[in-house]
Design an enzyme around this catalytic site. Structure first.
Site, PDB file in Angstrom:
ATOM      1  N   LYS A 106     -14.007  44.192 -49.906  1.00 29.21           N
ATOM      2  CA  LYS A 106     -13.350  43.269 -50.835  1.00 29.21           C
ATOM      3  C   LYS A 106     -11.838  43.457 -50.849  1.00 29.21           C
ATOM      4  O   LYS A 106     -11.097  42.579 -51.274  1.00 29.21           O
ATOM      5  CB  LYS A 106     -13.954  43.417 -52.213  1.00 29.21           C
ATOM      6  CG  LYS A 106     -15.421  42.964 -52.181  1.00 29.21           C
ATOM      7  CD  LYS A 106     -16.041  42.751 -53.513  1.00 29.21           C
ATOM      8  CE  LYS A 106     -17.377  42.033 -53.387  1.00 29.21           C
ATOM      9  NZ  LYS A 106     -18.345  42.745 -52.514  1.00 29.21           N
TER      10      LYS A 106
HETATM   11  C1  LIG Z   1     -19.529  42.185 -51.917  1.00 25.93           C
HETATM   12  C2  LIG Z   1     -20.209  43.004 -50.888  1.00 25.93           C
HETATM   13  C3  LIG Z   1     -21.135  42.444 -49.979  1.00 25.93           C
HETATM   14  C4  LIG Z   1     -21.572  40.990 -50.043  1.00 25.93           C
HETATM   15  O1  LIG Z   1     -20.574  40.095 -49.677  1.00 25.93           O
HETATM   16  P1  LIG Z   1     -20.709  38.545 -50.096  1.00 25.93           P
HETATM   17  O2  LIG Z   1     -19.407  37.938 -49.724  1.00 25.93           O
HETATM   18  O3  LIG Z   1     -20.941  38.551 -51.574  1.00 25.93           O
HETATM   19  O4  LIG Z   1     -21.857  37.980 -49.354  1.00 25.93           O
HETATM   20  C5  LIG Z   1     -21.697  43.269 -49.023  1.00 25.93           C
HETATM   21  N1  LIG Z   1     -21.388  44.592 -48.963  1.00 25.93           N
HETATM   22  C6  LIG Z   1     -20.509  45.165 -49.807  1.00 25.93           C
HETATM   23  C7  LIG Z   1     -20.238  46.631 -49.714  1.00 25.93           C
HETATM   24  C8  LIG Z   1     -19.874  44.401 -50.802  1.00 25.93           C
HETATM   25  O5  LIG Z   1     -19.020  44.990 -51.647  1.00 25.93           O
END
Ligand SMILES: *Cc1c(COP(=O)(O)O)cnc(C)c1O
Length: 482
Positions: A106
């Site tokens: 993120k």
């Molecule tokens: C948010 C997240 C995801 C999922 O990503 P999306 O964009 O919501 O599909 C997968 N792995 C981790 C570690 C995350 O923080």
């Protein structure tokens, strides 16, 4: 390039307005269907920063000085100037998206979003300060805090469920520095916290408060656009290493929760990148696997808590954007979303299902398989992966098209140390910090700096409130900041 609501073509916005607003007024998501003629070949010759400038410039064309925003977002914040390195593991490639300040993918988007929001605020002539309100189950909160910390014109309040985050995740948040940040625990679970935040958004802030609410959640197009870049970056890496020729297709396997990450891959494809299959990997919460197979989206099912918690999701918001892009018919999308709201399920048309099958693969695996995968990949290849990445790797193993496969890696193994340590046969008893140490001793894989220094940082945020008190808490902060 103009944005419109996925549910109503008459609700439109420029890219700056869309970023500032987050959600369209009718509850739809902002999307564009006009991908123009993007020079994807030229973009592949650039470095990571140049790619970000070109891609974000094309997707969000109303921003005055995208190169400056990109520099401010990323310079010195990631472990490498490559931002998202590609690593060969066995016969596949792992795209490491977790080399940012908080060790989760993120960071890629949440380093950029504050720059976009503040630039949009200035260009749109908004005087109010922007208050980012976020409910987090772990990763988003910390990445948003790190991204918005001391960004002029913004404040951020993060609510997390008292008992719902790991010790490491909590330590990451309560030690957050910055003059404009606020972190508060809520007695309850994640749903209580999220419901509280939604209520505050619905009620709004009083007239004349000088503050306007905004969200750091992936419904904002400003969070999605930065993620398109690493699909290009991975392709460019394969090209430079001679593994592929320009125009060859590459498959991407994506550990999926809210469908933001994988949708960014689809946007890359629409911009011209030769993406083969986009494979959607889920954990035991396999609502997307069922949907992509059958065309029936049904959230009326049990919710499982898994060892890949960032993918524990039953309603994937960004899927709405994909549905729109595949049919370009806002009435059709509005109908599906109405069915989802009223009945908890919808069924797409045969035409839609055919298109989905043409673009996407899917698969899921449970916690036992996830751990088995982490252990096996460590043993066979000496590569240590986190639980989310392992879900994608496992799904990738069941999926071979002959094209090179890139598995997206979304978190450092040290963010989920107990599950990872026990998966490779270590003793995962005791404190999470002790487990991190043991994982390091056993594997020699470096602990990311932000996590290694966590223990010695002073706690700065100690507020704990009941969920009924969340709104009053926010109003109090707004008053205090005046
Ligand atoms: C948010 C997240 C995801 C999922 O990503 P999306 O964009 O919501 O599909 C997968 N792995 C981790 C570690 C995350 O923080």
């Amino acid at each position: 390039m103009n944005y419109q609501s996925t549910r109503n073509a008459k609700i439109t916005a420029s890219s700056t307005a869309a970023v500032l607003q987050g959600l369209a007024d009718d509850g739809g998501l902002f999307i564009t269907k006009d991908f123009g003629s993007f020079d994807w070949r030229g973009t592949l010759q650039q470095n990571a920063f140049g790619m970000a400038e070109a891609i974000l410039g094309a997707l969000l064309p109303d921003f005055d000085d995208m190169p400056a925003l990109v520099r401010r977002a990323y310079t010195g914040k990631f472990e490498t100037d490559e931002l998202t390195p590609l690593v060969k593991v066995g016969s596949r490639y792992v795209l490491e998206l977790f080399r940012g300040p908080t060790s989760a993918f993120k960071d890629v988007a949440l380093s950029m979003l504050p720059q976009l929001i503040t630039a949009a605020r200035a260009q749109e002539g908004v005087r109010d300060e922007i208050l980012i309100l976020t409910a987090t189950s772990g990763d988003t909160g910390k990445a948003a805090l790190a991204g918005f910390r001391d960004v002029p014109g913004t404040k951020i309040i993060v609510f997390y469920p008292d008992a719902g985050v790991s010790k490491v995740q909590k330590a990451q948040m309560v030690t957050q520095e910055g003059e404009n940040v606020c972190v508060c625990a809520v007695r309850g679970n994640f749903d209580d916290t999220q419901t509280g935040v939604k209520r505050i958004f619905a009620a709004g802030l009083p007239e004349g408060s000088g503050v306007r609410l905004s969200s750091a959640n992936s419904i904002n197009i400003g969070r999605l656009a930065p993620q398109v870049v690493y699909y290009f970056k991975a392709y460019a890496n394969l090209l430079r290493s001679g593994r592929i020729h320009e125009g060859d297709q590459v498959d991407y396997v994506v550990p999926t929760g809210n469908f933001g990450d994988i949708l960014a891959g689809y946007l890359a494809k629409r911009m011209g990148l030769p993406v083969g299959r986009l494979v959607c990997a889920s954990n035991r919460n396999d609502v997307l696997t069922d949907f992509l197979r059958t065309g029936v989206y049904d959230r009326r099912r049990p919710f499982y808590k898994t060892i890949s918690p960032s993918m524990d999701i039953l309603v994937s918001s960004n899927l709405e954007r994909l549905l729109y892009l595949l049919c370009e018919d806002e009435n059709e999308v509005a109908g599906y979303m109405r069915d989802l709201n009223e009945q908890g399920a919808y069924t797409v048309s045969d035409a839609m299902l055919e298109k989905l099958h043409g673009e996407f693969g899917c698969g899921c695996c449970d916690d036992v398989e996830t751990k088995e995968t982490i252990g096996r990949v460590w043993k066979e290849h000496g590569y240590l992966m986190d639980t989310h990445t392992a879900v994608a790797w496992k799904v990738a193993e069941g999926y071979e098209s002959g094209a090179p496969v890139v598995v997206l890696s979304t978190a450092s193994p040290y963010k989920f140390p107990a599950a990872v340590l026990s998966a490779i046969g270590g003793d995962a008893s005791g404190d999470e910090f002790e487990i991190m140490d043991r994982l390091h001793t056993l594997t020699g894989v470096p602990v990311p700096q932000g996590l290694a220094t966590l223990r010695s940082k002073p706690v700065r945020h100690t507020d704990v409130i009941d969920r009924e008190a969340m709104q009053a808490y926010v109003l109090g902060k707004v008053e205090h900041w005046k």
